[in-house]
Scaffold this motif. Structure first.
Motif: not given
Length: 319
Positions: A26, A28, A214, A217
């Motif tokens: 994962g 951002s 993750y 994300s």
């Protein structure tokens, strides 16, 4: 004479096994329109080195898209336009949520008869918590969406696993289904994504960090909004079994849940042995399954009336 715990929810074990067999990662950070921090004291199984909390709360505004409701009306949740909710293949009372690209994001399982009994000991806590206000634990506890990292059994078998957990749960996430006492069953809403592709012997810290990445994300933020929108409608709940004394009673024929619990307790405490695996009183006989019968899916104990066995009986499974 007591029956041993066995698993009757192989689908949960299969779900985690699948999670620990694939590979991805994962990315951002959530955008400004996403969850905002809140305080939490939720307890989950975790290693001694626990990361700082990233407790989050979904947006309070109405979510655009579609609403899915289970056939009996007991559960509902919202999901984005373009996503799909379909019956999970080969599973009763289970519904797979897939995104517009066909990727499975989560599976809702309703009327789970028994918690899974898995070999995985616990997950590594990422500190992520997001409230699920539409459902409560068996004693009215708050419920959170939680993310943990799981080590897996081989190269690339690590995963971020997420699902529902009551705030005071002492179970690990792989056994964290929410009990619905009025119905005598459990509900789960969970998913997973593989992490750490190509890492042969990742440390606990690496596994935890990958799962936490993750959890932060953009993809997971979408999934979290769906899971945290889950609502239980108590007025629709019907009893399909009952849970009590560490056991679950089902396939009730001609007997109430309370009477089944009282009957099993009475037979177990005062009955006389009949052969190697049965015990009886003047009115009931209970048969205890062998190890092979349990593995084939038979209940741990089957009790029947001695005078009207076809119209007065029940099965017992230990939780």
């Amino acid at each position: 004479m007591r029956a041993h715990r066995v698993s009757s929810v192989a689908v949960l074990a299969a779900s985690l096994a699948l999670a620990l067999s694939a590979c991805s990662s994962g990315g951002s950070q959530p955008d400004a329109g996403g969850p905002t921090p809140i305080a939490s004291t939720s307890s989950v199984a975790s290693p001694s080195a626990t990361p700082s909390a990233t407790t989050q709360s979904p947006s309070a505004t109405a979510r655009s898209g579609e609403t899915f409701t289970t056939p009996d009306g007991t559960l509902s949740f919202t999901y984005p336009a373009g996503w799909k909710v379909t019956p999970a293949e080969g599973q009763a009372n289970a519904y797979a949520v897939t995104d517009a690209q066909g990727k499975e994001r989560a599976v809702l399982r309703d009327k789970v008869t028994q918690l899974a009994y898995l070999s995985l000991g616990y997950g590594f806590d990422t500190g992520f918590r997001s409230p699920v206000p539409g459902i409560k634990g068996p004693a009215g506890q708050d419920v959170n969406l939680v993310v943990q990292g799981y080590p897996g059994q081989g190269i690339g078998a690590q995963a971020a696993v997420y699902g529902l957990m009551a705030t005071d749960s002492k179970e690990s996430l792989d056994r964290s289904d929410i009990e619905i006492p009025a119905g005598g069953y459990f509900v789960s809403f969970r998913g997973h994504v593989p992490t750490l592709e190509g890492t042969s012997t990742p440390s606990m810290e690496q596994i935890t960090a990958a799962a936490k990445t993750y959890a932060e994300s953009a993809e997971f933020k979408e999934t979290a909004k769906v899971i945290t929108s889950l609502v239980l409608h108590p007025e629709k709940v019907t009893q399909v079994g009952c849970i009590g004394g560490g056991n679950r009673y089902e396939k009730l024929t001609g007997i109430s849940c309370d009477d089944a619990k009282a009957t099993f307790d009475r037979v177990n405490k005062t009955g006389s042995p009949v052969g190697a695996r049965s015990i009886e009183t003047s009115d009931f006989i209970c048969f205890y399954a062998s190890a092979g019968e349990k593995q084939s899916g038979q209940a741990d104990v089957i009790c029947r009336s001695k005078t009207t066995p076809d119209s007065l009986s029940f099965e017992m499974w230990p939780n």
